[in-house]
Scaffold this motif. Structure first.
Motif, PDB file in Angstrom:
ATOM      1  N   ILE A  44     -59.726 -47.775 -29.017  1.00  0.00           N
ATOM      2  CA  ILE A  44     -61.159 -48.012 -29.212  1.00  0.00           C
ATOM      3  C   ILE A  44     -61.516 -49.413 -28.738  1.00  0.00           C
ATOM      4  N   THR A  45     -60.621 -50.357 -29.012  1.00  0.00           N
ATOM      5  CA  THR A  45     -60.877 -51.727 -28.568  1.00  0.00           C
ATOM      6  C   THR A  45     -60.968 -51.790 -27.047  1.00  0.00           C
ATOM      7  N   ILE A  46     -59.998 -51.101 -26.388  1.00  0.00           N
ATOM      8  CA  ILE A  46     -59.985 -51.096 -24.919  1.00  0.00           C
ATOM      9  C   ILE A  46     -61.228 -50.414 -24.368  1.00  0.00           C
ATOM     10  N   ILE A  47     -61.569 -49.256 -24.970  1.00  0.00           N
ATOM     11  CA  ILE A  47     -62.732 -48.496 -24.504  1.00  0.00           C
ATOM     12  C   ILE A  47     -63.999 -49.311 -24.681  1.00  0.00           C
ATOM     13  N   ASN A  48     -64.095 -49.987 -25.802  1.00  0.00           N
ATOM     14  CA  ASN A  48     -65.288 -50.812 -26.038  1.00  0.00           C
ATOM     15  C   ASN A  48     -65.402 -51.899 -24.978  1.00  0.00           C
ATOM     16  N   SER A  49     -64.227 -52.454 -24.623  1.00  0.00           N
ATOM     17  CA  SER A  49     -64.239 -53.497 -23.593  1.00  0.00           C
ATOM     18  C   SER A  49     -64.667 -52.912 -22.245  1.00  0.00           C
ATOM     19  N   GLN A  50     -64.146 -51.731 -21.934  1.00  0.00           N
ATOM     20  CA  GLN A  50     -64.496 -51.088 -20.660  1.00  0.00           C
ATOM     21  C   GLN A  50     -65.960 -50.688 -20.629  1.00  0.00           C
ATOM     22  N   VAL A 103     -69.564 -44.418 -10.590  1.00  0.00           N
ATOM     23  CA  VAL A 103     -69.844 -44.876 -11.962  1.00  0.00           C
ATOM     24  C   VAL A 103     -70.200 -43.689 -12.839  1.00  0.00           C
ATOM     25  N   SER A 104     -70.838 -42.677 -12.237  1.00  0.00           N
ATOM     26  CA  SER A 104     -71.173 -41.469 -13.024  1.00  0.00           C
ATOM     27  C   SER A 104     -69.908 -40.847 -13.580  1.00  0.00           C
ATOM     28  N   ASP A 105     -68.850 -40.755 -12.739  1.00  0.00           N
ATOM     29  CA  ASP A 105     -67.585 -40.167 -13.202  1.00  0.00           C
ATOM     30  C   ASP A 105     -66.917 -41.063 -14.235  1.00  0.00           C
ATOM     31  N   VAL A 106     -66.972 -42.396 -13.994  1.00  0.00           N
ATOM     32  CA  VAL A 106     -66.326 -43.326 -14.931  1.00  0.00           C
ATOM     33  C   VAL A 106     -66.966 -43.235 -16.314  1.00  0.00           C
ATOM     34  N   VAL A 107     -68.281 -43.308 -16.369  1.00  0.00           N
ATOM     35  CA  VAL A 107     -68.976 -43.254 -17.660  1.00  0.00           C
ATOM     36  C   VAL A 107     -68.745 -41.922 -18.347  1.00  0.00           C
ATOM     37  N   TYR A 108     -68.739 -40.854 -17.503  1.00  0.00           N
ATOM     38  CA  TYR A 108     -68.551 -39.515 -18.092  1.00  0.00           C
ATOM     39  C   TYR A 108     -67.180 -39.408 -18.736  1.00  0.00           C
ATOM     40  N   LYS A 109     -66.124 -39.874 -17.998  1.00  0.00           N
ATOM     41  CA  LYS A 109     -64.771 -39.750 -18.538  1.00  0.00           C
ATOM     42  C   LYS A 109     -64.586 -40.623 -19.783  1.00  0.00           C
ATOM     43  N   LEU A 110     -65.142 -41.849 -19.738  1.00  0.00           N
ATOM     44  CA  LEU A 110     -65.060 -42.704 -20.922  1.00  0.00           C
ATOM     45  C   LEU A 110     -65.793 -42.078 -22.104  1.00  0.00           C
ATOM     46  N   GLY A 111     -66.937 -41.523 -21.831  1.00  0.00           N
ATOM     47  CA  GLY A 111     -67.710 -40.877 -22.895  1.00  0.00           C
ATOM     48  C   GLY A 111     -66.945 -39.721 -23.510  1.00  0.00           C
ATOM     49  N   MET A 112     -66.282 -38.911 -22.625  1.00  0.00           N
ATOM     50  CA  MET A 112     -65.532 -37.762 -23.135  1.00  0.00           C
ATOM     51  C   MET A 112     -64.370 -38.248 -23.995  1.00  0.00           C
ATOM     52  N   GLU A 113     -63.673 -39.329 -23.552  1.00  0.00           N
ATOM     53  CA  GLU A 113     -62.567 -39.861 -24.354  1.00  0.00           C
ATOM     54  C   GLU A 113     -63.093 -40.384 -25.691  1.00  0.00           C
ATOM     55  N   LEU A 114     -64.258 -41.050 -25.650  1.00  0.00           N
ATOM     56  CA  LEU A 114     -64.850 -41.571 -26.874  1.00  0.00           C
ATOM     57  C   LEU A 114     -65.201 -40.439 -27.835  1.00  0.00           C
ATOM     58  N   CYS A 115     -65.741 -39.390 -27.277  1.00  0.00           N
ATOM     59  CA  CYS A 115     -66.081 -38.229 -28.121  1.00  0.00           C
ATOM     60  C   CYS A 115     -64.834 -37.637 -28.753  1.00  0.00           C
ATOM     61  N   ASN A 116     -63.727 -37.581 -27.942  1.00  0.00           N
ATOM     62  CA  ASN A 116     -62.480 -37.048 -28.519  1.00  0.00           C
ATOM     63  C   ASN A 116     -61.974 -37.928 -29.659  1.00  0.00           C
ATOM     64  N   LEU A 127     -68.718 -51.823 -18.048  1.00  0.00           N
ATOM     65  CA  LEU A 127     -69.547 -50.860 -17.294  1.00  0.00           C
ATOM     66  C   LEU A 127     -71.024 -51.138 -17.525  1.00  0.00           C
ATOM     67  N   ASN A 128     -71.362 -51.483 -18.716  1.00  0.00           N
ATOM     68  CA  ASN A 128     -72.776 -51.788 -19.002  1.00  0.00           C
ATOM     69  C   ASN A 128     -73.258 -52.940 -18.134  1.00  0.00           C
ATOM     70  N   ILE A 129     -72.352 -53.941 -18.002  1.00  0.00           N
ATOM     71  CA  ILE A 129     -72.720 -55.085 -17.157  1.00  0.00           C
ATOM     72  C   ILE A 129     -72.956 -54.627 -15.730  1.00  0.00           C
ATOM     73  N   ARG A 130     -72.016 -53.777 -15.196  1.00  0.00           N
ATOM     74  CA  ARG A 130     -72.128 -53.298 -13.813  1.00  0.00           C
ATOM     75  C   ARG A 130     -73.385 -52.447 -13.614  1.00  0.00           C
ATOM     76  N   VAL A 131     -73.637 -51.553 -14.581  1.00  0.00           N
ATOM     77  CA  VAL A 131     -74.808 -50.685 -14.477  1.00  0.00           C
ATOM     78  C   VAL A 131     -76.077 -51.515 -14.488  1.00  0.00           C
ATOM     79  N   THR A 132     -76.081 -52.537 -15.384  1.00  0.00           N
ATOM     80  CA  THR A 132     -77.269 -53.399 -15.453  1.00  0.00           C
ATOM     81  C   THR A 132     -77.498 -54.099 -14.118  1.00  0.00           C
ATOM     82  N   THR A 133     -76.377 -54.545 -13.516  1.00  0.00           N
ATOM     83  CA  THR A 133     -76.482 -55.203 -12.208  1.00  0.00           C
ATOM     84  C   THR A 133     -77.051 -54.254 -11.163  1.00  0.00           C
ATOM     85  N   LEU A 134     -76.536 -53.025 -11.184  1.00  0.00           N
ATOM     86  CA  LEU A 134     -77.010 -52.024 -10.214  1.00  0.00           C
ATOM     87  C   LEU A 134     -78.472 -51.682 -10.447  1.00  0.00           C
TER      88      LEU A 134
END
Length: 561
Positions: free
Chosen positions: A148-154, A37-50, A158-165
């Motif tokens: 952006i729509t897809i990223i927001n959905s992802q 999840v660390s890699d997933v959030v990081y990559k999504l964050g980097m794409e969002l920043c771009n 992820l927020n749901i999964r992280v909250t669960t964890l």
């Protein structure tokens, strides 16, 4: 930055490194199923920043519009501004543009070329018409909005999964432990130990030492292959091949260190059992007496065998304090017999028997000195046997060697003799005052193969074995052999008138020999005649005889300490 869940009590935090992404691969951001999840959030964050960087209106150059104020503040205002400008160029207002057919004619200003931003460059083409540029921007913006729509959905997912964890309990890990069945280094048998402690102790305190002691795997293999006993070699204990031993591992099955140790024990036990059954005994030869101590040391010790000096047979007529020390003797060391002593020819006592020889000092006694008999004794113990060939054999013509030196049937391997030796007989030539001289003779001493002791005169040599008759008393040896007649005067070799020894003249000189007027010989004696040499004495030292080398018996040995 402060973590968002810093105050999310009572939830137990868990590292996002421990949670993996189980959704599908997302190639556009290089995200794979199984990433943390660390890699997933990081990559999504980097794409969002771009994307946010692309949507930042400050990244676009609007200087050509000469906007002094009221610049677009966000991407929506920028897009709306561009649409209005495009419409103005097309000479339509925004409302009219909405109803204009896509196929209607455009104004010529829409075909004006402009330099595009670097992200719109295609190959080497850096310019587009305003219409193309606006269409490309619109397409790109719509794509970005879709992403952006897809990223927001992802992100929401992820927020749901992280909250669960985050709400899940913290996992725990217990290191396995077990009770030791043997000592491992300093860890004692029966103690409960964690597996990591056991592993560390085994590697550092057991295995490393074991590896150092046994060598490398290559060393062990080389040692196994160094076997030097083959299956067909014979065992010491049985004389059969090793392959017949049920405990022997044969070549076809032999490969390990355990096999090598097994075969070593088989071979070692064979040697041990064989040596345990060995017996060691000493043997006595004619020269050496060998002794072996009892085991397990089995010390071998050897001593020289020697008979010591033993009186010869046939010389019992010697007596007196000095005469008894001069008796002829023999000594056997190994298979060599040595002789010594004074050999005296016995004098006939008038009956044919031996006249005893008493020889002493203090008082001085020499019974043979005063005797005038020259005939050797020929009867009884100690007598001799004479031969007309010019020889005399002692001990009545039988063996002189005692059985303590050689057994009765044992012989020398050959006959042995000396060269001619000078023998002498003291005689009295005047009684007042008592005056003596000696008679001289030449004697060859020999010991025969069958142990007969004989002396031979020059006469014996003068008669050659190939001649029928010898010219006795003709050899020059007779110059030192006494030939005297009873009553004759004794020569004086030191007289001035005697010139047989030297002469002042030269050439042929008449020889003169002075004879003493008062000194006379008491008896007649031809020392080259075996019948006239009684009382003559000669040294036996130096005569040596040898026994056959294969003879091993010494009847009565004396073992030297």
């Amino acid at each position: 930055m402060k973590p968002l869940n810093l105050d999310n009590s009572p939830c137990s935090p868990i590292s996002s490194n421990c949670v993996i992404w189980q959704g599908p691969d997302i190639p556009c951001i290089k995200l794979c199923t199984g990433d943390t999840v660390s890699d997933v959030v990081y990559k999504l964050g980097m794409e969002l920043c771009n994307i946010m960087e692309l949507l930042d209106v400050n990244g676009y150059d609007l200087s050509c519009f000469d906007l002094a104020s009221c610049k677009p503040q966000n991407i929506q205002e920028l897009i709306q501004f561009l649409i209005e400008r495009i419409c103005a160029l097309e000479d339509v207002d925004a409302a009219a543009a909405a109803t204009t057919s896509v196929n209607q004619a455009r104004s010529t200003s829409a075909d004006t070329l402009v330099t595009v931003a670097s992200c719109f460059v295609v190959g080497t083409t850096t310019v587009m018409t305003i219409a193309e540029y606006a269409q490309a921007m619109g397409t790109r913006i719509c794509g970005i909005i879709d992403q952006i729509t897809i990223i927001n959905s992802q992100i929401n997912n992820l927020n749901i999964r992280v909250t669960t964890l985050e709400n899940a309990p913290t996992p725990t890990f217990t290191i396995p432990s077990f009770t030791l069945g043997c000592n491992i280094g300093t860890l004692t048998v029966g103690s409960l130990q964690f597996i990591n402690i056991v592993l560390e102790e085994f590697i550092n305190d057991v295995w490393c030492n074991y590896y150092t002691a046994t060598g490398t795997t290559t060393d062990l293999i080389n040692a196994v292959n160094a076997i030097c006993i083959t299956d067909t070699d014979l065992q010491l204990t049985t004389g059969t091949q090793f392959l017949t031993n049920a405990n022997w591992i044969q070549t076809g099955s032999y490969s390990t260190v355990a096999d090598a140790i097994n075969n070593l024990w088989v071979a070692l036990c064979d040697v041990y059992q064989y040596n345990s059954s060995l017996t060691f005994t000493g043997s006595t030869t004619s020269t050496i007496k060998l002794d072996v101590s009892t085991g397990p040391a089995h010390v071998f010790s050897a001593k020289i065998i020697d008979t010591g000096w033993v009186d010869l047979n046939g010389f019992g007529y010697y007596s007196g304090t000095t005469g008894s020390t001069l008796v002829p003797q023999a000594r056997r060391i190994g298979n060599v017999v040595y002789f010594r002593g004074l050999l005296v020819v016995p004098i006939d006592d008038g009956t044919g028997s031996v006249l005893g020889w008493n020889y002493s000092f203090g008082p001085a006694v020499d019974t043979y000195y005063l005797s005038t008999t020259v005939t050797p004794a020929s009867v009884g113990a100690g007598s001799v046997v004479t031969s007309a060939a010019g020889s005399i054999t002692f001990n009545q013509g039988v063996s002189v060697i005692p059985t303590s030196i050689m057994a009765t049937g044992e012989l020398f391997d050959n006959g042995y003799s000396t060269n001619f030796l000078i023998g002498a007989r003291p005689v009295e030539i005047d009684a007042a005052p008592v005056t003596s001289t000696i008679l001289s003779g030449l004697f060859n001493i020999s010991i025969s193969e069958n142990k007969l002791l004989t002396i031979s005169l020059p006469k014996n040599a003068e008669q050659n074995a190939f001649s029928g008759t010898g010219a006795f008393n003709t050899s020059h040896l007779n110059y030192i052999v006494s030939h005297v007649i009873a009553g004759d005067n004794v020569p004086k070799f030191d007289n001035a008138n005697t010139n047989v020894n030297s002469n002042t003249g030269a050439g042929t000189i008449a020889l003169d020999l002075e004879y003493d007027a008062t000194l006379i010989y008491p008896f007649t004696c031809n020392a080259n005649n075996e019948q006239q040499v009684a009382g003559f004495r000669m040294q036996l030292d130096g005569l040596v005889a040898y026994i056959d080398p294969c003879t091993t018996d010494i009847p009565t040995p004396i073992v030297c300490p």
